[in-house]
Design an enzyme around this catalytic site. Structure first.
Site, PDB file in Angstrom:
ATOM      1  N   HIS A 244       3.123   8.567  22.305  1.00 15.97           N
ATOM      2  CA  HIS A 244       1.986   7.655  22.435  1.00 15.97           C
ATOM      3  C   HIS A 244       1.599   7.386  23.882  1.00 15.97           C
ATOM      4  CE1 HIS A 244       3.042   6.051  18.156  1.00 15.97           C
ATOM      5  NE2 HIS A 244       2.493   7.236  18.144  1.00 15.97           N
ATOM      6  N   CYS A 312     -11.126  19.465  42.870  1.00  9.55           N
ATOM      7  CA  CYS A 312     -11.355  19.011  41.491  1.00  9.55           C
ATOM      8  C   CYS A 312     -12.236  17.759  41.441  1.00  9.55           C
ATOM      9  CB  CYS A 312     -10.033  18.749  40.778  1.00  9.55           C
ATOM     10  SG  CYS A 312     -10.254  18.237  39.053  1.00  9.55           S
TER      11      CYS A 312
END
Length: 442
Positions: A244, A312
């Site tokens: 999670h 990026c």
């Protein structure tokens, strides 16, 4: 340690070392219990609705609450108290006696020693002693949400003249008033979720699991927790599948590069913006420029920072899996592969209800050797009690606190001098943890 059983007719002290116990929390009317009514009650309920019982006392109380007529060997409950007991049953937490815990821990240690590929599956229950609330415990987040929605006032109002034989329906659900909804929207205060994540430190269970990995008894950890305490304790990322996510890890939504931080990475303001729009149709929050609504969970995963990888500059997003989000495929695949190799799975602090995480338990090798330590019952409990051809129980089901259980595991698995030295190193480890968390960020 001795406690007072809250069943009034029971005069025997609850000796924790010798007897199993049950702890519960019921829903009380807004103004509390009327003294005249409580005189007829068989339970000495605390002002917050909590109570503790010998296990056999609780069993008889629950039978009485579910019975449609009186029985001589069961407590004589009013209709009102039947409802209180039934609500309390939804929160019941069970605890082995210390002597029972010690004996079962010895059995589990033998299983660990014989195992070739032991995997540990962890849930919120292993972090409660660190300061994080759980979900389905008697004071858990979801439990409190459910109980806050229950309206007991009509049942316990002054106009109520219910007798034992009266048939009544279950308590009704509360509806928020317009003013209450407005207060929720206009409040500038953050919800008090307890200790800031940066201030949390690994529990005894976290440190014990890290040690068991270090000495080779545990091969991998599969965790439902996003608090980052496993990795803070020293578990390397190749030894854990964080199903999670992790509140200290963000990744680039463009190139996928991952970054571990010493601070909580999530931008809760972004998510609150979308949450209030969905709940109320409006919000006082100014939409952050970087906010982007997720098509699955309808919240925002963007953290406000950008990727530092050369060329990026993509937006960074948190790794936390919200409701309706899909688990990261690579991490889920890893966990599935690990589960298929597992010949002994130890589940700690989880009710094993959240899918697809809980499905991994059923993927372990046959015969399935499953150990569960949790304060509440789970749907997988029967698997723990299955027997082999010789009639020997394959797994183990322990009711109680994970820290207590793991202390007994470590006592039986490590030489006493090594254990003493390892436990004494707690203060030194705390200093190391402090260097890995930035508690100055507001």
């Amino acid at each position: 340690m001795e406690l007072q059983c809250h069943l009034k007719v029971c005069k025997e002290l609850l000796k924790v070392n010798e007897r199993e116990r049950v702890e519960v929390k019921t829903v009380l009317p807004t103004g509390g219990l009327n003294a005249s009514k409580t005189q007829t009650f068989r339970v000495l309920w605390k002002n917050n609705g909590e109570a503790v019982f010998h296990k056999d006392c609780w069993t008889s109380l629950l039978k009485a609450a579910r019975a449609r007529k009186k029985y001589k060997d069961l407590p004589d409950l009013t209709v009102e108290e039947k409802v209180l007991v039934k609500e309390a049953a939804k929160t019941a937490e069970f605890f082995y006696s210390m002597s029972g815990m010690k004996e079962e821990a010895k059995r589990v240690v033998e299983m660990i020693r014989k195992s070739e590929f032991c995997v540990v599956f962890t849930g919120a229950g292993i972090s409660t002693s660190a300061g994080i609330g759980d979900y389905r415990g008697k004071s858990g987040k979801w439990t409190e949400m459910d109980q806050n929605a229950v309206n007991m006032d009509s049942l316990f109002g002054e106009e109520s003249t219910c007798t034992y034989s009266t048939e009544i329906g279950p308590p009704t659900k509360k509806a928020k008033t317009d003013s209450e909804q407005s207060d929720d929207l206009e409040s500038d205060d953050e919800e008090d979720d307890g200790v800031p994540y940066e201030s949390l430190r690994p529990t005894y269970t976290h440190e014990a699991l890290q040690k068991l990995i270090e000495i080779g008894h545990v091969k991998h950890i599969i965790s439902q927790n996003g608090d980052g305490l496993h990795t803070l304790s020293g578990v390397s990322y190749d030894k854990i599948s964080e199903l999670h996510g992790n509140v200290f890890i963000e990744k680039c939504e463009k190139c996928g590069e991952r970054f571990e931080r010493d601070f909580y990475v999530m931008d809760d303001v972004c998510s609150q913006y979308y949450e209030e729009l969905e709940d109320y149709g409006k919000t006082n929050i100014i939409k952050p420029k970087h906010a982007k609504q997720c098509e699955l969970c309808n919240l925002s995963h963007r953290t406000g920072r950008k990727c530092s990888k050369n060329g990026c500059k993509g937006y960074l997003i948190d790794t936390i899996i919200n409701f309706r989000d899909n688990l990261e495929e690579e991490i889920l695949n890893q966990a599935e592969n690990i589960s298929e190799q597992c010949d002994l799975m130890i589940c700690l602090g989880s009710t094993l209800t959240v899918t697809p995480a809980c499905d991994l338990v059923e993927m372990i090798k046959i015969p399935q050797r499953l150990v569960i330590c949790n304060r509440q019952k789970t749907e997988k409990d029967n698997v723990c009690l299955e027997k082999d051809k010789k009639g020997i129980t394959l797994g183990s089901r322990i009711f109680g606190d994970c820290d207590t259980f793991m202390r007994e595991i470590m006592k039986n698995i490590m030489p006493s001098k090594d254990l003493e030295k390892w436990e004494a190193s707690r203060n030194d480890k705390m200093k190391i943890y402090d260097t890995k968390r930035n508690t100055d960020i507001k």
